[in-house]
Design a protein around this motif. Sequence first.
Motif, PDB file in Angstrom:
ATOM      1  N   SER A 163      -1.613  15.655   3.860  1.00 58.19           N
ATOM      2  CA  SER A 163      -1.516  16.174   2.495  1.00 58.19           C
ATOM      3  C   SER A 163      -1.051  17.626   2.514  1.00 58.19           C
ATOM      4  O   SER A 163      -1.326  18.376   3.451  1.00 58.19           O
ATOM      5  CB  SER A 163      -2.879  16.076   1.804  1.00 58.19           C
ATOM      6  N   LYS A 164      -0.336  18.010   1.457  1.00 58.88           N
ATOM      7  CA  LYS A 164       0.076  19.405   1.318  1.00 58.88           C
ATOM      8  C   LYS A 164      -1.086  20.278   0.872  1.00 58.88           C
ATOM      9  O   LYS A 164      -1.169  21.453   1.239  1.00 58.88           O
ATOM     10  CB  LYS A 164       1.217  19.519   0.307  1.00 58.88           C
ATOM     11  N   GLY A 165      -1.976  19.707   0.081  1.00 59.62           N
ATOM     12  CA  GLY A 165      -3.127  20.443  -0.412  1.00 59.62           C
ATOM     13  C   GLY A 165      -4.413  19.787   0.047  1.00 59.62           C
ATOM     14  O   GLY A 165      -4.507  19.259   1.160  1.00 59.62           O
ATOM     15  N   SER A 166      -5.398  19.779  -0.847  1.00 56.86           N
ATOM     16  CA  SER A 166      -6.719  19.268  -0.495  1.00 56.86           C
ATOM     17  C   SER A 166      -6.967  17.852  -1.001  1.00 56.86           C
ATOM     18  O   SER A 166      -8.084  17.362  -0.918  1.00 56.86           O
ATOM     19  CB  SER A 166      -7.799  20.199  -1.070  1.00 56.86           C
ATOM     20  N   GLN A 167      -5.921  17.177  -1.540  1.00 58.81           N
ATOM     21  CA  GLN A 167      -6.098  15.825  -2.057  1.00 58.81           C
ATOM     22  C   GLN A 167      -4.965  14.925  -1.592  1.00 58.81           C
ATOM     23  O   GLN A 167      -3.849  15.385  -1.327  1.00 58.81           O
ATOM     24  CB  GLN A 167      -6.146  15.818  -3.592  1.00 58.81           C
ATOM     25  N   ILE A 168      -5.259  13.638  -1.526  1.00 59.50           N
ATOM     26  CA  ILE A 168      -4.229  12.641  -1.243  1.00 59.50           C
ATOM     27  C   ILE A 168      -4.713  11.311  -1.821  1.00 59.50           C
ATOM     28  O   ILE A 168      -5.921  11.044  -1.865  1.00 59.50           O
ATOM     29  CB  ILE A 168      -3.937  12.538   0.268  1.00 59.50           C
TER      30      ILE A 168
ATOM     31  N   THR B 128       4.506  13.636  -5.215  1.00 59.31           N
ATOM     32  CA  THR B 128       5.535  12.930  -4.470  1.00 59.31           C
ATOM     33  C   THR B 128       4.926  11.708  -3.797  1.00 59.31           C
ATOM     34  O   THR B 128       3.775  11.724  -3.359  1.00 59.31           O
ATOM     35  CB  THR B 128       6.171  13.829  -3.401  1.00 59.31           C
ATOM     36  N   LEU B 129       5.730  10.638  -3.711  1.00 63.24           N
ATOM     37  CA  LEU B 129       5.325   9.423  -3.026  1.00 63.24           C
ATOM     38  C   LEU B 129       5.716   9.559  -1.558  1.00 63.24           C
ATOM     39  O   LEU B 129       6.898   9.667  -1.222  1.00 63.24           O
ATOM     40  CB  LEU B 129       6.011   8.202  -3.646  1.00 63.24           C
ATOM     41  N   LEU B 130       4.729   9.590  -0.679  1.00 61.59           N
ATOM     42  CA  LEU B 130       4.988   9.772   0.748  1.00 61.59           C
ATOM     43  C   LEU B 130       5.482   8.492   1.408  1.00 61.59           C
ATOM     44  O   LEU B 130       6.104   8.548   2.470  1.00 61.59           O
ATOM     45  CB  LEU B 130       3.722  10.268   1.453  1.00 61.59           C
ATOM     46  N   GLY B 131       5.206   7.336   0.811  1.00 64.51           N
ATOM     47  CA  GLY B 131       5.693   6.093   1.388  1.00 64.51           C
ATOM     48  C   GLY B 131       5.034   4.887   0.749  1.00 64.51           C
ATOM     49  O   GLY B 131       3.964   4.980   0.149  1.00 64.51           O
TER      50      GLY B 131
ATOM     51  N   VAL C 247       0.869  -1.170   0.000  1.00 65.52           N
ATOM     52  CA  VAL C 247       0.000   0.000   0.000  1.00 65.52           C
ATOM     53  C   VAL C 247       0.908   1.222   0.000  1.00 65.52           C
ATOM     54  O   VAL C 247       1.938   1.238   0.667  1.00 65.52           O
ATOM     55  CB  VAL C 247      -0.958   0.002   1.222  1.00 65.52           C
ATOM     56  N   GLU C 248       0.566   2.224  -0.795  1.00 67.70           N
ATOM     57  CA  GLU C 248       1.385   3.422  -0.873  1.00 67.70           C
ATOM     58  C   GLU C 248       0.500   4.661  -0.852  1.00 67.70           C
ATOM     59  O   GLU C 248      -0.683   4.607  -1.194  1.00 67.70           O
ATOM     60  CB  GLU C 248       2.267   3.417  -2.120  1.00 67.70           C
TER      61      GLU C 248
END
Length: 338
Positions: free
Chosen positions: A131-136, A114-117, A105-106
């Motif tokens: 999230s940096k913005g309004s989506q993830i 960017t890939l957070l993990g 799972v990522e």
Amino acid sequence: MSWVFHRASSQWNMPRTPQLGGAQQASWSDAQTTSSGVQDSNQEKVITVSGEGMVHSPDFPHTYPRNTMLVWRLVSNSNMRIQLTFDERFGLEDPEDGICKYDFVEIEDPTEKTLLGRWCGSQLVQGSHVSKGSQITIRFISDEYFPSEPGFCIRYSLLPSVSEPKAPAVLPPSLQDIEELSEAVAELITVEEVMKYLEPERWQMDMEELYKPTWHVLGKSFIHTRKARADLNLLREEVQLYSCTPRNFSVSLREELKRTDAIFWPGCLLVKRCGGNCACCSHRCYDCQCTPARVTKKYHEVLLLKHRSGGRGLQKSMTDVALEHHEECACVCKDDSD
């Protein structure tokens, strides 16, 4: 030569998802927009986040199905960010050589691309991801072999887009989560500073132990330079390929190796990768691209930091990491007729 990270097929699998409670949930049996904000899509499920909720692998907390690819895109109001936290029950197929290749799972941040993990195995995923913005985006992939249990469950909630000023960190390095520790270590300039930050009381002893000879194979060295007599044919070939050559690029070790469970110092290394254009290609070429003609794997010795199991501090060791280097590059010409 390229890295292969999974064997999962692209087939969509939509089993019935069990209900986990009163919180907002993403069910893959939904065929259209539901009251919980889930929208049907051929590529992903879009969830409108208005409060707390969760997404999870099919049949959680039981064995998930094989040959599955699920994508959730969580969307909030523009003035809110999304926070993700993993349930402590976590279990996917184990990694191979420390890399999650098969079932994983990522989490990706579409705002910064960017890939957070990426996670697999049975190790507890610590900390939260915002999230940096309004989506993830959350992506789950399983291949045709060795499904595990219980899968995963990720809880989401909302945070204001403008965060309060952060208080000074009070946790010692051994208690910080992997992302906080990674950011702190990245600001340090020398290995002595790293050791002082990790263990201020015994950093000199750690330095002595770090450079003691160990059983592992030492990093290999590679020679790039060579001498050659002046040769007109060689000069012509060099002119033709002058702009398409191996060049220095810096790469993040955690991203390059897909290691979200460890910290490397230095965090970035230089590698040789093909770069430049192919201005000397034949005029008959429809499309001319600079591609690697010879690829090798080189070993670099770096400092590896990992949390010990059971919260028993940090493990510090020198380790070899293998990175892909482009030794030779060539202009590959695509003909107009192709």
